[in-house]
Design a protein around this motif. Structure first.
Motif, short mmCIF file in Angstrom:
data_model
loop_
_atom_site.label_atom_id
_atom_site.label_comp_id
_atom_site.label_asym_id
_atom_site.label_seq_id
_atom_site.Cartn_x
_atom_site.Cartn_y
_atom_site.Cartn_z
N VAL A 36 -19.88 31.35 5.77
CA VAL A 36 -18.87 30.97 4.78
C VAL A 36 -19.25 31.52 3.41
N TYR A 37 -20.53 31.40 3.06
CA TYR A 37 -20.99 31.92 1.76
C TYR A 37 -20.81 33.43 1.69
N MET A 38 -21.23 34.14 2.76
CA MET A 38 -21.14 35.60 2.76
C MET A 38 -19.71 36.08 2.57
N TYR A 39 -18.80 35.54 3.38
CA TYR A 39 -17.41 36.01 3.31
C TYR A 39 -16.72 35.57 2.04
N SER A 40 -17.26 34.53 1.37
CA SER A 40 -16.66 34.09 0.11
C SER A 40 -17.06 34.98 -1.06
N VAL A 41 -18.29 35.49 -1.04
CA VAL A 41 -18.77 36.26 -2.20
C VAL A 41 -18.45 37.75 -2.10
N VAL A 42 -18.17 38.26 -0.90
CA VAL A 42 -17.97 39.72 -0.78
C VAL A 42 -16.58 40.14 -1.22
N GLY A 43 -15.62 39.20 -1.28
CA GLY A 43 -14.27 39.58 -1.68
C GLY A 43 -13.57 40.32 -0.55
N GLU A 44 -12.80 41.35 -0.91
CA GLU A 44 -12.06 42.11 0.10
C GLU A 44 -13.04 42.93 0.95
N ILE A 45 -12.78 42.93 2.26
CA ILE A 45 -13.64 43.65 3.20
C ILE A 45 -12.83 44.75 3.88
N LYS A 46 -13.42 45.95 3.93
CA LYS A 46 -12.76 47.06 4.62
C LYS A 46 -12.89 46.86 6.13
N SER A 47 -11.75 46.71 6.79
CA SER A 47 -11.78 46.53 8.24
C SER A 47 -12.00 47.88 8.92
N GLY A 48 -12.49 47.83 10.16
CA GLY A 48 -12.75 49.06 10.91
C GLY A 48 -13.52 48.74 12.18
N LYS A 49 -13.74 49.76 12.99
CA LYS A 49 -14.41 49.56 14.27
C LYS A 49 -15.83 49.03 14.10
N GLU A 50 -16.54 49.53 13.09
CA GLU A 50 -17.92 49.11 12.87
C GLU A 50 -17.99 47.63 12.54
N LEU A 106 -26.47 38.66 -2.90
CA LEU A 106 -25.74 39.02 -4.13
C LEU A 106 -26.24 40.34 -4.71
N GLN A 107 -27.54 40.61 -4.54
CA GLN A 107 -28.12 41.85 -5.06
C GLN A 107 -27.75 43.07 -4.22
N THR A 108 -27.61 42.87 -2.91
CA THR A 108 -27.46 44.02 -2.00
C THR A 108 -26.04 44.24 -1.50
N ILE A 109 -25.15 43.23 -1.65
CA ILE A 109 -23.84 43.35 -1.02
C ILE A 109 -23.04 44.49 -1.59
N GLY A 110 -23.30 44.85 -2.86
CA GLY A 110 -22.59 45.98 -3.45
C GLY A 110 -23.00 47.31 -2.84
N GLU A 111 -24.26 47.40 -2.39
CA GLU A 111 -24.76 48.64 -1.83
C GLU A 111 -24.57 48.69 -0.31
N SER A 112 -24.65 47.52 0.35
CA SER A 112 -24.58 47.47 1.80
C SER A 112 -23.18 47.09 2.24
N GLU A 113 -22.73 47.68 3.33
CA GLU A 113 -21.46 47.27 3.92
C GLU A 113 -21.65 45.99 4.70
N MET A 114 -20.57 45.26 4.91
CA MET A 114 -20.63 43.99 5.62
C MET A 114 -21.23 44.15 7.03
N PRO A 115 -20.91 45.21 7.78
CA PRO A 115 -21.51 45.34 9.11
C PRO A 115 -23.04 45.35 9.09
N SER A 116 -23.65 46.01 8.12
CA SER A 116 -25.11 46.06 8.06
C SER A 116 -25.69 44.69 7.74
N VAL A 117 -24.99 43.91 6.89
CA VAL A 117 -25.45 42.56 6.57
C VAL A 117 -25.38 41.68 7.81
N LEU A 118 -24.29 41.80 8.56
CA LEU A 118 -24.14 41.01 9.79
C LEU A 118 -25.19 41.40 10.82
N ASN A 119 -25.49 42.69 10.92
CA ASN A 119 -26.51 43.15 11.87
C ASN A 119 -27.90 42.62 11.51
#
Length: 345
Positions: free
Chosen positions: A301-315, A261-274
């Motif tokens: 499930v928790y991650m994808y529920s709290v991040v809201g809309e996710i920008k799709s892309g190759k990364e 919750l603290q970092t998701i605003g600064e980090s993109e979803m790909p970096s969290v998954l990595n």
């Protein structure tokens, strides 16, 4: 599933369903559900009608979510319910809410609450949905092995005839874990003092071992056991929860969720998954402290529920593909997949 809440009228916020139970043309009705789910909805409606009849309620139904609308519409058109509403004297507003609208709330590990941990980690009491089995072997002279656990009838959390136990359970629900555990010690010391048991009060942090040593004082005193059996069951539940392997994992979940919750605003979803990827380990490479396949599904499930809309892309596609591969391999390597994994696969 749908959650039921009795709340003040919300006419300004949510329009009530029509008395006929009809839904809009775009809404799914009961007939659109699988047959097994239709049976469950009808059973729930019957149970709700029986509950409201016992309370003498004339309800007005509101719904948030597709399944909730189906259930509320069925209740509105249920013939026995219509008769009950004509006769009932007490008014109530009932709000049905689909839990799937808040998956983060359903899978999250919230706060520092002992009651929630007890209900989550201890095995369910057979035939019950909201109570757990408390191992009572510690109060006997038997050796506490897996074989002896089934000989002694389990304890439970519901202790309606024990005022001290009821007060302690309120503490478990309302206080932070550290304070609740101290309350357990205080109640135990007071009970031992009333029975003239040789108890020595130890100040400082309360440990499961300390609580167990206090419990041992009651073991050979049948009168004391009988007088404080309800309280002892709750304290045993506390000890068994604090010692349970799942409790440390619970704390890890909570730490991960807070960090996310603290970092998701600064980090993109790909970096969290990595960051998550190295933590996905197959059965042979896991220790007792590592996450299982089910644990990762809950985290995802928790991650994808709290991040809201996710920008799709190759990364993102590449990161998701790696997580999928690792998770599929871990699931396939399970020697005895759990019922949940079997259902998914």
């Amino acid at each position: 599933s749908a959650e039921l809440c009795l709340l003040p009228a919300l006419q300004a916020l949510l329009p009530p369903l029509p008395g006929s139970g009809g839904t809009g043309p775009a809404e799914a009705g009961l007939g659109a559900l699988p047959s097994e789910l239709r049976v469950m909805v009808r059973a729930l409606v019957g149970d709700l009608d029986a509950l409201f009849a016992a309370l003498g309620l004339r309800e007005e139904s509101f719904a948030v979510g597709t399944l909730s609308r189906v259930i509320a519409a069925e209740l509105a058109s249920y013939a026995p319910a219509r008769n009950r509403r004509r006769m009932a004297s007490n008014k109530a507003s009932v709000v049905f809410v689909d839990r799937t609208l808040d998956l983060a709330g359903a899978v999250g590990h919230h706060g520092d609450n002992l009651a929630e941990k007890i209900l989550s980690v201890l095995p369910k009491l057979p035939g019950h949905k909201t109570d757990v089995m408390v191992n009572m072997v510690e109060l006997t002279a038997l050796q506490a092995t897996d074989e002896t656990c089934g000989i002694i009838a389990p304890g439970c959390l519901a202790q309606p005839n024990d005022p001290a136990a009821k007060a302690l359970w309120e503490s478990f629900m309302n206080l932070k874990q550290k304070e609740a555990v101290m309350e357990a010690r205080r109640h135990l010391v007071e009970a031992a003092s009333r029975e003239n048991l040789p108890i020595k009060m130890i100040m400082g942090e309360v440990t499961p071992e300390q609580l167990s040593s206090y419990i041992q004082l009651f073991r050979n005193n049948l009168k004391a056991l009988e007088n404080h059996c309800g309280l002892l069951q709750l304290v045993l539940a506390t000890v068994q929860t604090l010692k349970h392997l799942q409790t440390s994992k619970w704390d890890n979940f909570l730490a991960f969720e807070r960090l996310l919750l603290q970092t998701i605003g600064e980090s993109e979803m790909p970096s969290v998954l990595n960051q998550l990827l190295p933590m996905i380990k197959s059965y042979n490479n896991r220790t007792k402290d590592d996450y299982t396949c089910e644990d990762f599904l809950i985290l995802l499930v928790y991650m994808y529920s709290v991040v809201g809309e996710i920008k799709s892309g190759k990364e993102l596609d590449a990161a998701e593909e790696e997580v999928k591969k690792a998770l599929v391999k871990a699931i396939c390597d399970e020697p005895e997949p759990s019922p949940m994994l079997q259902k998914i696969t």
